[in-house]
Design a protein around this motif. Structure first.
Motif, PDB file in Angstrom:
ATOM      1  N   PRO A 158       0.834  -1.201   0.000  1.00 19.97           N
ATOM      2  CA  PRO A 158       0.000   0.000   0.000  1.00 19.97           C
ATOM      3  C   PRO A 158       0.875   1.259   0.000  1.00 19.97           C
ATOM      4  O   PRO A 158       1.939   1.283   0.628  1.00 19.97           O
ATOM      5  N   VAL A 159       0.450   2.286  -0.705  1.00 16.00           N
ATOM      6  CA  VAL A 159       1.172   3.563  -0.717  1.00 16.00           C
ATOM      7  C   VAL A 159       0.840   4.295   0.583  1.00 16.00           C
ATOM      8  O   VAL A 159      -0.263   4.802   0.775  1.00 16.00           O
ATOM      9  N   GLN A 160       1.814   4.333   1.495  1.00 16.62           N
ATOM     10  CA  GLN A 160       1.554   4.899   2.830  1.00 16.62           C
ATOM     11  C   GLN A 160       1.595   6.427   2.841  1.00 16.62           C
ATOM     12  O   GLN A 160       0.915   7.057   3.643  1.00 16.62           O
ATOM     13  N   GLN A 161       2.390   7.021   1.956  1.00 14.57           N
ATOM     14  CA  GLN A 161       2.516   8.479   1.942  1.00 14.57           C
ATOM     15  C   GLN A 161       1.373   9.111   1.153  1.00 14.57           C
ATOM     16  O   GLN A 161       1.248   8.911  -0.063  1.00 14.57           O
ATOM     17  N   ALA A 162       0.543   9.881   1.848  1.00 15.74           N
ATOM     18  CA  ALA A 162      -0.596  10.528   1.190  1.00 15.74           C
ATOM     19  C   ALA A 162      -0.128  11.483   0.101  1.00 15.74           C
ATOM     20  O   ALA A 162      -0.761  11.590  -0.961  1.00 15.74           O
ATOM     21  N   GLY A 163       0.971  12.163   0.335  1.00 18.59           N
ATOM     22  CA  GLY A 163       1.479  13.112  -0.650  1.00 18.59           C
ATOM     23  C   GLY A 163       1.878  12.438  -1.941  1.00 18.59           C
ATOM     24  O   GLY A 163       1.613  12.944  -3.036  1.00 18.59           O
ATOM     25  N   LEU A 164       2.513  11.271  -1.826  1.00 18.63           N
ATOM     26  CA  LEU A 164       2.923  10.532  -3.015  1.00 18.63           C
ATOM     27  C   LEU A 164       1.695  10.065  -3.796  1.00 18.63           C
ATOM     28  O   LEU A 164       1.643  10.177  -5.029  1.00 18.63           O
ATOM     29  N   MET A 165       0.690   9.546  -3.094  1.00 15.76           N
ATOM     30  CA  MET A 165      -0.526   9.100  -3.774  1.00 15.76           C
ATOM     31  C   MET A 165      -1.231  10.278  -4.452  1.00 15.76           C
ATOM     32  O   MET A 165      -1.726  10.167  -5.575  1.00 15.76           O
ATOM     33  N   SER A 166      -1.238  11.416  -3.791  1.00 18.20           N
ATOM     34  CA  SER A 166      -1.865  12.607  -4.368  1.00 18.20           C
ATOM     35  C   SER A 166      -1.157  13.026  -5.663  1.00 18.20           C
ATOM     36  O   SER A 166      -1.807  13.327  -6.675  1.00 18.20           O
ATOM     37  N   ARG A 167       0.175  13.008  -5.643  1.00 14.56           N
ATOM     38  CA  ARG A 167       0.937  13.383  -6.847  1.00 14.56           C
ATOM     39  C   ARG A 167       0.717  12.371  -7.973  1.00 14.56           C
ATOM     40  O   ARG A 167       0.635  12.741  -9.153  1.00 14.56           O
ATOM     41  N   ALA A 168       0.626  11.101  -7.613  1.00 12.49           N
ATOM     42  CA  ALA A 168       0.382  10.070  -8.626  1.00 12.49           C
ATOM     43  C   ALA A 168      -0.972  10.278  -9.294  1.00 12.49           C
ATOM     44  O   ALA A 168      -1.100  10.176 -10.524  1.00 12.49           O
ATOM     45  N   LEU A 169      -1.979  10.558  -8.503  1.00 13.52           N
ATOM     46  CA  LEU A 169      -3.320  10.798  -9.045  1.00 13.52           C
ATOM     47  C   LEU A 169      -3.325  12.004  -9.979  1.00 13.52           C
ATOM     48  O   LEU A 169      -3.905  11.958 -11.077  1.00 13.52           O
ATOM     49  N   LEU A 170      -2.664  13.066  -9.557  1.00 13.58           N
ATOM     50  CA  LEU A 170      -2.645  14.293 -10.349  1.00 13.58           C
ATOM     51  C   LEU A 170      -1.856  14.092 -11.650  1.00 13.58           C
ATOM     52  O   LEU A 170      -2.293  14.532 -12.725  1.00 13.58           O
ATOM     53  N   TYR A 171      -0.725  13.400 -11.556  1.00 13.47           N
ATOM     54  CA  TYR A 171       0.120  13.187 -12.728  1.00 13.47           C
ATOM     55  C   TYR A 171      -0.576  12.280 -13.738  1.00 13.47           C
ATOM     56  O   TYR A 171      -0.624  12.567 -14.942  1.00 13.47           O
ATOM     57  N   ALA A 172      -1.145  11.168 -13.256  1.00 15.91           N
ATOM     58  CA  ALA A 172      -1.792  10.204 -14.146  1.00 15.91           C
ATOM     59  C   ALA A 172      -3.032  10.800 -14.814  1.00 15.91           C
ATOM     60  O   ALA A 172      -3.390  10.414 -15.932  1.00 15.91           O
ATOM     61  N   LYS A 173      -3.668  11.716 -14.129  1.00 20.28           N
ATOM     62  CA  LYS A 173      -4.856  12.377 -14.682  1.00 20.28           C
ATOM     63  C   LYS A 173      -4.545  13.040 -16.019  1.00 20.28           C
ATOM     64  O   LYS A 173      -5.387  13.076 -16.928  1.00 20.28           O
ATOM     65  N   GLY A 174      -3.319  13.517 -16.186  1.00 19.25           N
ATOM     66  CA  GLY A 174      -2.929  14.227 -17.400  1.00 19.25           C
ATOM     67  C   GLY A 174      -2.919  13.362 -18.647  1.00 19.25           C
ATOM     68  O   GLY A 174      -3.010  13.880 -19.763  1.00 19.25           O
ATOM     69  N   PHE A 175      -2.802  12.019 -18.476  1.00 18.15           N
ATOM     70  CA  PHE A 175      -2.801  11.146 -19.659  1.00 18.15           C
ATOM     71  C   PHE A 175      -3.792   9.991 -19.500  1.00 18.15           C
ATOM     72  O   PHE A 175      -3.663   8.922 -20.094  1.00 18.15           O
ATOM     73  N   ASP A 176      -4.826  10.222 -18.671  1.00 20.88           N
ATOM     74  CA  ASP A 176      -5.876   9.226 -18.437  1.00 20.88           C
ATOM     75  C   ASP A 176      -5.321   7.917 -17.905  1.00 20.88           C
ATOM     76  O   ASP A 176      -5.808   6.831 -18.249  1.00 20.88           O
ATOM     77  N   GLY A 177      -4.293   7.998 -17.074  1.00 19.87           N
ATOM     78  CA  GLY A 177      -3.745   6.797 -16.447  1.00 19.87           C
ATOM     79  C   GLY A 177      -4.627   6.330 -15.300  1.00 19.87           C
ATOM     80  O   GLY A 177      -5.278   7.132 -14.635  1.00 19.87           O
ATOM     81  N   VAL A 178      -4.652   5.029 -15.079  1.00 20.72           N
ATOM     82  CA  VAL A 178      -5.461   4.449 -14.008  1.00 20.72           C
ATOM     83  C   VAL A 178      -4.570   4.175 -12.796  1.00 20.72           C
ATOM     84  O   VAL A 178      -3.589   3.441 -12.895  1.00 20.72           O
ATOM     85  N   ILE A 179      -4.902   4.788 -11.666  1.00 20.35           N
ATOM     86  CA  ILE A 179      -4.161   4.555 -10.425  1.00 20.35           C
ATOM     87  C   ILE A 179      -4.901   3.510  -9.590  1.00 20.35           C
ATOM     88  O   ILE A 179      -6.100   3.641  -9.322  1.00 20.35           O
ATOM     89  N   VAL A 180      -4.170   2.477  -9.184  1.00 19.97           N
ATOM     90  CA  VAL A 180      -4.746   1.380  -8.410  1.00 19.97           C
ATOM     91  C   VAL A 180      -4.267   1.486  -6.964  1.00 19.97           C
ATOM     92  O   VAL A 180      -3.070   1.480  -6.689  1.00 19.97           O
ATOM     93  N   SER A 181      -5.218   1.566  -6.048  1.00 17.89           N
ATOM     94  CA  SER A 181      -4.898   1.627  -4.619  1.00 17.89           C
ATOM     95  C   SER A 181      -5.151   0.275  -3.973  1.00 17.89           C
ATOM     96  O   SER A 181      -6.233  -0.300  -4.109  1.00 17.89           O
ATOM     97  N   TYR A 182      -4.121  -0.232  -3.301  1.00 13.70           N
ATOM     98  CA  TYR A 182      -4.290  -1.436  -2.479  1.00 13.70           C
ATOM     99  C   TYR A 182      -4.474  -0.925  -1.052  1.00 13.70           C
ATOM    100  O   TYR A 182      -3.508  -0.537  -0.394  1.00 13.70           O
ATOM    101  N   PRO A 183      -5.714  -0.849  -0.556  1.00 15.08           N
ATOM    102  CA  PRO A 183      -5.990  -0.064   0.645  1.00 15.08           C
ATOM    103  C   PRO A 183      -5.681  -0.774   1.965  1.00 15.08           C
ATOM    104  O   PRO A 183      -6.405  -1.662   2.390  1.00 15.08           O
ATOM    105  N   GLU A 184      -4.592  -0.367   2.578  1.00 16.15           N
ATOM    106  CA  GLU A 184      -4.269  -0.859   3.918  1.00 16.15           C
ATOM    107  C   GLU A 184      -3.358   0.142   4.607  1.00 16.15           C
ATOM    108  O   GLU A 184      -2.301   0.491   4.068  1.00 16.15           O
ATOM    109  N   ASP A 185      -3.756   0.600   5.762  1.00 10.80           N
ATOM    110  CA  ASP A 185      -2.901   1.450   6.586  1.00 10.80           C
ATOM    111  C   ASP A 185      -1.998   0.515   7.387  1.00 10.80           C
ATOM    112  O   ASP A 185      -2.442  -0.165   8.320  1.00 10.80           O
ATOM    113  N   ALA A 186      -0.723   0.464   7.008  1.00  8.92           N
ATOM    114  CA  ALA A 186       0.207  -0.503   7.609  1.00  8.92           C
ATOM    115  C   ALA A 186       0.385  -0.281   9.106  1.00  8.92           C
ATOM    116  O   ALA A 186       0.597  -1.224   9.867  1.00  8.92           O
ATOM    117  N   SER A 187       0.276   0.981   9.550  1.00 10.56           N
ATOM    118  CA  SER A 187       0.472   1.264  10.970  1.00 10.56           C
ATOM    119  C   SER A 187      -0.673   0.720  11.812  1.00 10.56           C
ATOM    120  O   SER A 187      -0.507   0.428  12.996  1.00 10.56           O
TER     121      SER A 187
END
Length: 423
Positions: A158-187
């Motif tokens: 799971p992507v634990q850093q919210a900032g990294l996931m946010s940047r991935a979503l924003l970046y992929a949006k520019g070319f219609d990329g699909v972001i897949v979240s495997y949802p688990e808070d490891a802590s």
């Protein structure tokens, strides 16, 4: 391929005018050339298949399969993975980047695409969101997209850093990329080995609470809404996750999700025997969660069913439950589990063939004359034994191995190839 004549198959292509009707299908050189109530046998160079009592449906597509190649070929390589896939009715798979090295650059994507070119299964790599799947630095998403990656996720990390996931979503949006979240808070999950609940308390084992998944679902829904981006959640497993996604869809957030087939049937009570083949992540949950997942499929909240095919060598599974690796092989058992869950053929086709391709922006197989043949024959009443003889995977880590199952795909046609999946 040989020319093929399928006799008396019931059509399960929802958008076809033949839907629900019994037809004959003539395939020549991989093309559907004729569909009619009756087609005569005109010459000897024709393989005739009696499909009485069977359905003809679009080839299934799995959005969550793990093949070991590159680097972990002793678990599964692309050849054996595709053999298991086609035996389960999958003419397409999206493979996660849980490899060594991870699929985090153009070269790994190209390797997988090239290795699968001649196989009867369409194989699409899912590129890693972060370099080396370490969750710290964004990988070259667009570069991988150009090489053939169909989506992006860090696999079973799971992507634990919210900032990294946010940047991935924003970046992929520019070319219609699909972001897949495997949802688990490891802590919150805390390295637990099974679901937190009555059974974990009874066994004295540390439990992974539903909250670990739901916190991450809530977080990523907020991030998707903030960035006005689309997000896909893979292998959701709890009732509250279903509710969160249902409400998000109603509010206009661009969200899709899938569920693993075993989570529609199996519960954490099966762990009582300490069989490590029931050790999966997300862990098997409770009856309440299972019923909520089935309802989510029925009402359209859950868009797809996946196998979460995760092969392991015997030394990773035939050990104490606490130290065993997580995951089971599942490509050949998705259909029997979906039928056992009480799903109709139309719903199964929607969640296993149409929904996954729609999420990934891939063409949906057409059932019409002059269309390229991409279909399967499935027998919902056929009983068969899943054992070492019928298992096509290199690995055998499944709690269903050795059991008699109901529902089998008997033939798959794709990429101008025919596969008799009963042998």
């Amino acid at each position: 391929m040989d020319n093929l004549l399928v006799k008396s198959a019931k059509v399960a292509f929802r958008n076809s005018p033949f839907h629900g009707k019994e037809v004959d299908i003539l395939v020549e050189n991989g093309i559907i050339v004729k569909i009619a109530p009756h087609i005569g046998v005109e010459h000897d160079q024709l393989l005739v298949v009696d499909a009485s009592g069977q359905y003809v449906a679009p080839g299934f597509f799995d959005m969550n399969a793990n093949f070991g190649e590159p680097g972990l070929e002793t678990k599964e390589d692309i050849l054996s993975g595709c053999a298991a896939a086609v035996a389960g009715g999958f003419t397409g798979v999206a493979v996660h980047p849980n490899t060594q090295p991870p699929v985090h650059s153009r070269s790994e994507v190209a390797l997988i695409v090239n290795r699968a070119k001649t196989l009867p299964v369409d194989v699409f790599p899912i590129g890693a969101i972060s370099k080396k799947r370490q969750g710290e630095e964004l990988a070259e998403l667009y570069d991988m997209k150009l090489a053939g990656a169909v989506a992006f996720g860090d696999g079973d990390r799971p992507v634990q850093q919210a900032g990294l996931m946010s940047r991935a979503l924003l970046y992929a949006k520019g070319f219609d990329g699909v972001i897949v979240s495997y949802p688990e808070d490891a802590s919150v999950a805390g390295g637990a080995k099974m679901n937190e609940g009555v059974t974990s308390t009874y066994l004295g084992m540390k439990g992974n609470p539903n909250l670990a998944e739901e916190l991450m679902v809530a977080r990523d829904l907020h991030l998707a809404e903030y960035n006005e981006a689309a997000i896909h959640f893979t292998t959701i497993s709890t009732a509250e996750s279903v509710n969160l996604i249902r409400n998000a869809k109603a509010s206009g957030i661009r969200v899709t999700c899938d569920v693993a087939a075993h989570h529609l049937i199996m519960t954490d009570e099966l762990v009582v025997g300490f069989d490590s083949n029931y050790k999966v992540n997300p862990p098997l949950r409770t009856d309440t969660d299972v019923m909520a997942l089935r309802k989510g499929l029925e009402d359209g909240t859950i868009d797809a069913i996946v196998s979460q095919h995760t092969p392991h060598e015997v030394e990773f599974k035939q050990v104490e439950f606490q130290v065993a690796a997580e995951g089971i092989i599942g490509l050949q058992t998705v259909l029997p589990l979906a039928l056992e869950a009480g799903l109709s053929v139309d719903l199964i086709v929607d969640k296993l063939a149409v929904g996954p391709r729609r999420i990934l922006g891939l063409p949906i197989p057409e059932f019409q004359e002059q269309a390229m043949a991409n279909f399967i024959l499935l027998d919902t009443g056929r009983r068969w034994r899943f054992d070492q003889r019928t298992n096509r995977s290199k690995s055998s880590n499944s709690p269903l191995l050795g059991k008699e199952l109901t529902g089998q795909v008997t033939m798959a046609v794709n990429k101008r190839q025919m596969v008799n999946t009963q042998h």
